[in-house]
Scaffold this motif. Sequence first.
Motif, PDB file in Angstrom:
ATOM      1  N   GLU A 311      -1.339  -9.037  -3.235  1.00 15.34           N
ATOM      2  CA  GLU A 311       0.228  -9.387  -3.003  1.00 15.34           C
ATOM      3  C   GLU A 311       0.824  -7.896  -3.017  1.00 15.34           C
ATOM      4  O   GLU A 311       2.167  -7.833  -2.673  1.00 15.34           O
ATOM      5  N   MET A 312      -0.010  -6.856  -3.093  1.00 14.02           N
ATOM      6  CA  MET A 312       0.623  -5.414  -3.103  1.00 14.02           C
ATOM      7  C   MET A 312       0.410  -4.721  -2.003  1.00 14.02           C
ATOM      8  O   MET A 312       0.200  -3.348  -1.997  1.00 14.02           O
ATOM      9  N   ARG A 313      -0.274  -5.410  -1.084  1.00 11.04           N
ATOM     10  CA  ARG A 313      -0.919  -4.482   0.143  1.00 11.04           C
ATOM     11  C   ARG A 313       0.230  -3.949   0.961  1.00 11.04           C
ATOM     12  O   ARG A 313      -0.107  -2.960   1.761  1.00 11.04           O
ATOM     13  N   THR A 314       1.438  -4.184   0.709  1.00  8.04           N
ATOM     14  CA  THR A 314       2.582  -3.571   1.364  1.00  8.04           C
ATOM     15  C   THR A 314       3.341  -2.528   0.525  1.00  8.04           C
ATOM     16  O   THR A 314       4.231  -2.056   0.903  1.00  8.04           O
ATOM     17  N   MET A 315       2.585  -2.237  -0.783  1.00  8.89           N
ATOM     18  CA  MET A 315       3.222  -1.259  -1.602  1.00  8.89           C
ATOM     19  C   MET A 315       3.223   0.012  -1.194  1.00  8.89           C
ATOM     20  O   MET A 315       2.305   0.387  -0.547  1.00  8.89           O
ATOM     21  N   THR A 316       4.219   0.692  -1.496  1.00 11.26           N
ATOM     22  CA  THR A 316       4.297   2.335  -1.194  1.00 11.26           C
ATOM     23  C   THR A 316       4.731   3.157  -2.487  1.00 11.26           C
ATOM     24  O   THR A 316       4.951   2.459  -3.530  1.00 11.26           O
ATOM     25  N   SER A 317       4.760   4.101  -2.431  1.00  9.45           N
ATOM     26  CA  SER A 317       5.095   5.082  -3.723  1.00  9.45           C
ATOM     27  C   SER A 317       6.248   4.781  -4.405  1.00  9.45           C
ATOM     28  O   SER A 317       6.573   5.161  -5.494  1.00  9.45           O
ATOM     29  N   GLU A 318       7.442   4.283  -3.572  1.00  4.58           N
ATOM     30  CA  GLU A 318       8.493   4.098  -3.807  1.00  4.58           C
ATOM     31  C   GLU A 318       8.552   2.837  -4.759  1.00  4.58           C
ATOM     32  O   GLU A 318       9.793   2.586  -5.400  1.00  4.58           O
ATOM     33  N   HIS A 319       7.570   1.802  -4.825  1.00  5.78           N
ATOM     34  CA  HIS A 319       7.659   0.841  -5.557  1.00  5.78           C
ATOM     35  C   HIS A 319       7.310   0.948  -6.943  1.00  5.78           C
ATOM     36  O   HIS A 319       7.253   0.115  -7.668  1.00  5.78           O
TER      37      HIS A 319
END
Length: 474
Positions: A311-319
Motif C-alpha cells: 500500500e506504500m509502493r508510491t511512498m516518497t520521502s515527503e510522506h
Amino acid sequence: MDEARKLLLETRVKDLSSVSSSTLVQLLDTSTVGQALQILAENRILSAPVIAPGDDGLAAGVKWPAQLPNSDIMGFVCVNDILTSFLQCYAREFGDAACGTNPFNGHGGSPFGRHRTASDAAEGGAFNGGSMLTCMRQLEAMGQRFARQQLRHLTCKGCDGDFLHSRHAGEATLLELVMYGFLDPKRRGMHEGEQQSHVVHRVAFFDNSGRVTSVVSQSDICRFLAAHVDRLGDLAEATVSELGWDCKPVVSCTPETPALEAMRLMVSEGVSSLAVVAAQSAGEAAPGADTAAAAERHGGGRLLGNFSASEMRTMTSEHFGALSLPIGEFLALENETDYVAVNRERLLSEEGLVGSPAHDFICNRLRRVRPHAPGEEVGQRLVVATGKSTFAEVVELLVKHCIHRVYVVDEREVPVGIVTCTDILRKVVEVATAAAAPSPSTSPAAAAAAAAAHRQEWHQRNHGSPRGGQEQQC
C-alpha cells in the motif's frame, strides 16, 4: 497429486516468461533513500537489486537501468527495508520518550506489551501524549535527514531476496527453485552477519560478469500456477476451510492506531501486513458466542482495510510526516479519499443506544449505504475469500488483481484468516513432495538426511559468486 509433482519437475526455471524479461530496475548503493523511493514509486515496484560500482565506476546517484562494468551485486532493497531502517532511526533519536518503549530491544516482543487498541490511541494522543502536529514535525524533520542517507548506510537491507547464477539455476526445476530459492534460501545479504528472512519473495539471476539478468518473484510462480491450474489435481478444488486457511491468526490494528505504531507492530510481529479492522463491540460478536472468545479469535470487527508495504509502493520521502496520522486517515490520504466510517462505527456502540429503535435504524441504514466491498472506506478495494473459496479461486484472485495476500472473512466480513503467495507455494510443494512417497525401507531419518544433502548440493551448484571471485557476503 502426481500431476502437480510432474508439473513442477518438468518445468525448468528458464521456461518461465519472467526470466527473459528485458526491463529491470536496479539501484546503486550510492543512491540516497530519497532517490530510491522516487524510482520505486515511479515504477510502482516494491524492491530492486542494489549494485556497487567497481573501482573504475564513476557513477553517482541512481541509475535505471544500471548496467555498469565491474559492478558488484550487494543485495535487494525494498520499501520494507527502508521503513524499518526509518523506525530504527526514530527509536534511536527519540527513544522511550517518543515511542513509549524501544521496539528494537532485541527481545522480539511487541513494542506495546500488547496489541494497540483504539482506546489506547484515543487516550494516549500521538505516541507520548503529545500533539499529532508535534509528532508530524518530528517525523518530517527526521525524514528529510533520513532521505539523504545512501542505501549502503541503511541498517536494514538485502534481507528479502536471493541470488542464483543463471547458468545453473536456469536448468533447475521449478520445484527446486520454490523449495530452495524461495522457501529455504541461502543466507545472503549486503553485509557480514546480517539477518535474512526464512522465506524470500524474489530471486535474481546473474551471469558470469556479475550482471543481474532477471528477477523472478513469488507472484511470477503464482501466475504460472494459475495458467496451469488444471494440472494441480485435487488441490485445485480444495477449499480454504479444508486447507486450514480460515483459522490462521491475523495481526490487526484499528483505524485509530497511528501509522508509525502500525509499522512498529508489523516489525515486532514479523508480518508483512496488518488487517485494519473496526473495534469490536458486544453487539458484533457471533450469535451464541462468548464475546471474549470471539474477540480472541477474530482480533476485532469487520475488515476495513489493509496496511502493508504494497500500500506504500508510491511512498516518497515527503510522506514520512504523514506517519503520525491514524492509519484510517493515512490510507485514505494515500488513496485520495476521505475516511469517515469511524464515526459510524462509534455510533453503533454508544452507551444507551444499543437495542433502541434508533440503533436498529442506524444498523439498517448502514446495511443500505455501506460500501459493497471491504476497504472502500479508506479508498481501497480489498479482495477477499471465504472458507468455501477453492485453491484455484484464491490463486486466480492473487494473479488477477496483482496482489500478495487475500484475507479470508466470515459472513460478517471479520477476517478469520489470510492467504499469501508464500502459503500458495508452501502448499504446492507440500503436495508435490507428498506425491513422491518414500519406499517402505527408507526410514524418516534417512529421508531427511537425503533431503538435506540435496538442498546443500543445490545451493553449492547455484550460488556462484556474482564477481567470479569472492563468495557474496551474508
